[in-house]
Scaffold this motif. Sequence first.
Motif, short mmCIF file in Angstrom:
data_model
loop_
_atom_site.label_atom_id
_atom_site.label_comp_id
_atom_site.label_asym_id
_atom_site.label_seq_id
_atom_site.Cartn_x
_atom_site.Cartn_y
_atom_site.Cartn_z
N TYR A 7 36.00 38.36 23.81
CA TYR A 7 37.25 38.42 25.23
C TYR A 7 37.04 39.21 26.12
CZ TYR A 7 42.23 39.97 25.79
OH TYR A 7 43.09 40.52 26.61
N LYS A 8 36.57 40.74 25.73
CA LYS A 8 36.59 40.93 26.63
C LYS A 8 35.99 41.05 27.76
CE LYS A 8 36.65 46.64 27.52
NZ LYS A 8 36.44 47.94 27.05
N PRO A 9 34.78 40.93 27.15
CA PRO A 9 33.47 40.20 28.33
C PRO A 9 33.99 39.01 29.39
CG PRO A 9 32.49 40.59 27.02
CD PRO A 9 33.71 40.46 26.21
N THR A 10 34.80 38.40 28.74
CA THR A 10 35.16 37.17 29.58
C THR A 10 36.62 37.69 30.78
OG1 THR A 10 35.59 35.00 27.78
CG2 THR A 10 36.67 35.23 29.83
N LEU A 11 37.07 38.63 30.39
CA LEU A 11 38.05 39.04 31.37
C LEU A 11 36.93 39.51 32.44
CD1 LEU A 11 41.02 41.51 29.05
CD2 LEU A 11 40.66 38.91 30.28
N ASN A 12 36.81 40.38 31.95
CA ASN A 12 35.57 41.17 33.32
C ASN A 12 34.78 40.20 33.53
OD1 ASN A 12 37.18 43.22 31.97
ND2 ASN A 12 34.86 44.07 30.73
N LYS A 13 34.58 39.25 33.08
CA LYS A 13 32.96 38.23 33.72
C LYS A 13 31.85 38.49 33.18
CE LYS A 13 36.61 36.41 36.90
NZ LYS A 13 37.28 36.41 38.79
N THR A 14 31.66 38.95 32.74
CA THR A 14 30.50 39.48 32.42
C THR A 14 30.01 38.34 30.57
OG1 THR A 14 31.12 40.95 30.41
CG2 THR A 14 30.80 41.84 32.82
N ILE A 15 30.42 37.62 30.03
CA ILE A 15 30.10 37.00 29.63
C ILE A 15 28.88 35.98 29.17
CG2 ILE A 15 31.17 35.25 29.90
CD1 ILE A 15 32.37 35.34 26.40
N LYS A 16 28.52 36.01 28.14
CA LYS A 16 26.80 35.53 28.69
C LYS A 16 27.24 34.13 28.67
CE LYS A 16 24.22 38.74 25.22
NZ LYS A 16 23.40 38.60 23.37
N LYS A 17 25.63 33.32 29.29
CA LYS A 17 26.07 32.09 29.52
C LYS A 17 25.58 31.13 28.06
CE LYS A 17 20.96 31.26 31.05
NZ LYS A 17 20.84 30.57 32.07
N THR A 18 25.82 31.88 27.79
CA THR A 18 25.53 30.70 26.15
C THR A 18 26.69 30.74 24.92
OG1 THR A 18 24.45 31.96 25.02
CG2 THR A 18 23.26 30.50 26.55
N ARG A 19 27.89 31.78 26.01
CA ARG A 19 29.03 32.23 24.96
C ARG A 19 30.10 31.99 25.84
NH1 ARG A 19 27.89 38.07 22.76
NH2 ARG A 19 26.13 37.42 20.95
N VAL A 20 31.48 31.06 25.02
CA VAL A 20 32.28 30.57 25.76
C VAL A 20 33.96 31.22 24.96
CG1 VAL A 20 33.66 28.54 26.14
CG2 VAL A 20 31.70 28.63 26.76
N PHE A 21 34.60 31.84 25.79
CA PHE A 21 36.12 32.17 24.78
C PHE A 21 37.00 31.29 25.59
CE2 PHE A 21 39.89 34.57 24.85
CZ PHE A 21 39.87 34.64 24.01
N ILE A 22 37.94 30.58 24.72
CA ILE A 22 39.33 29.78 25.11
C ILE A 22 39.82 30.17 24.37
CG2 ILE A 22 39.88 26.93 25.10
CD1 ILE A 22 36.90 26.70 24.88
N GLN A 23 40.94 30.51 25.25
CA GLN A 23 42.37 30.94 24.28
C GLN A 23 43.68 30.13 24.53
OE1 GLN A 23 43.84 34.57 23.51
NE2 GLN A 23 45.91 34.82 24.15
N ALA A 24 43.70 29.85 22.85
CA ALA A 24 44.56 29.14 22.62
C ALA A 24 46.08 29.42 22.30
CB ALA A 24 44.24 27.84 21.77
#
Length: 428
Positions: free
Chosen positions: A188-205
Motif C-alpha cells: 500500500y505505502k510503496p504504491t502511494l509513494n510510487k516506489t513499489i517493486k515492478k514485480t508487485r501490484v496493489f489494487i484497491q477494491a
Amino acid sequence: MESEQEINQVTFEPTTKQFKALEYLGDPITEEVLFGGGAGGGKTVLGCFWLITNCLKYPGSRWLMGRAILKSLKESTVKTLFDMLANTFHFEKDVHYHYNEQAGFIRFYNGSEIVFKDLFLYPSDPEFDSLGSHEYTGAFIDEIQQCTNKAKEIVLTRLRYKIDEFGIVGKLLMCSNPTKNFAYYDFYKPTLNKTIKKTRVFIQALIHTNPHIPKSYVESLKRREGVTRQRLLEGNWNYDTGEDALFDFDSIVDMFTNTVEDSEDRFLSADISRFGADKTVIIQWKGFFIEKIYVYAKQSTSEVAKEIERIAEQNHIPRSKIVIDEDGLGGGVVDQLPGTKGFVNNSRPIETRKDEITSNYANLKSQCYFLLAKFVNEGKIGIYKVNETIKGFIVEDLEQIRQKDIDKDGKLAVVSKQIIKESLGRST
C-alpha cells in the motif's frame, strides 16, 4: 467430455477492479498481486475464479489455496469455491472434479489440482515444513492480514511447478482488508509513494466498485463506527487507531530504516518471556540503535544467565549496563548475575534529569513505554535488518501499546499485558 463446451458456459462478469487484477495475473512480469482494501470488493470470488480458470487452462497444474487457519478456509473460502464451481462454471461434483476432504484438495477431470493449506505460523513449525516438498504453479492466499510475511515468502519459493512447461510466471494473489502489517508497508505505502517493486501490484477494491453486493450489506457497514467503518467500508489503510495509541505506525516502521546518532556505549536488555510464552529475548543496543536481537526457545535460568554473560563478554558490555526483566523467571537470572539491573514493572518511576515529574506515571513500566514512544515517534531509535518474522512481531506489539483510561484524570498508565495478549491473539 466436451471440455471446451463446458468452459464456454461460464457465467462470470468481473468488476472493473477484478478485470484489472486478472490482467496483472496474466502478464509475464508481475509475481505478487495484493487485491482488496475493504469488505465486499469481490476479493474471494476473484481468487476462486482465477484458480479454477487456471486449472482448466493448464491441464495437470497444481495450485495452492491458503489461509491462516484451515478451519476458516474450509468454512468460508472453500465454500465460495464450490459455489462458483456449481453456479458459475456449472460443474458437477464427481463428474468435472473430485473432492478429497481428508487430504484437503480437489482434482479436476484434466488432472489439475487445488490444494488447501493452513498458513498459520506455529512455533513448532517456523519454516512451514507442513507444506512438505510440494511445488505449486501458483497460489491464492485469502485474508492475508491474518498471515505473517514469513508464510507469504515461503509460499513464493514453492511457485515453480511446471511453469516452464506452461511458459508462465509463478504468481501469488493475496486478498486483504486494510491492515498494518507487511501488506501496508510492502504494497500500500510503496504504491502511494510510487516506489513499489515492478514485480508487485496493489489494487484497491472497495464495496462501491462491486455492483453485485446487496444494498442491505452496504447499509449495515454504514451503521458501523470507528475503525471498523474506516477499514471495511471506506477502505482506509491509514485508519485511526485511536488517541490512546502511544506509537505512530509509520514511526514504528521507520525504525527499520532510521539512521540514528552513533554511540560507543553498548547495553543489553533481556526479557524472559517475549515473542511467545516460551521464548527468551536478549536485545543488544549501541546507543539508541538495536544492532542484534537474540531469540531462544525455553531455557533454564542458568542457561539464560550464561548466554547473557557470553554476549556481554564478547561485546565488552559491563554488568552495570545490563537490564533484566525481574518479574517472574527473570528474578532468577538477576540473582545469578550480580551487578546487573533488575527491572520490576510495577515499581516506582525513576527520577531522571530530563523527566523530573515522575509522579505523573503509574509505575516504571508506564514511564518507560511513554518515553520509548517519544523516542520512536521522533525517529531517534533504529533497528538493524531483522528477519521479517521478528519485524512483524515488533510492529504488532508496539501498535498495541495504548494509554489506559485516557479520558480520566490520573497517573499515566498503559493497558495491561492481558489486554494486549487478547488483542494480538498471542503472548507478547
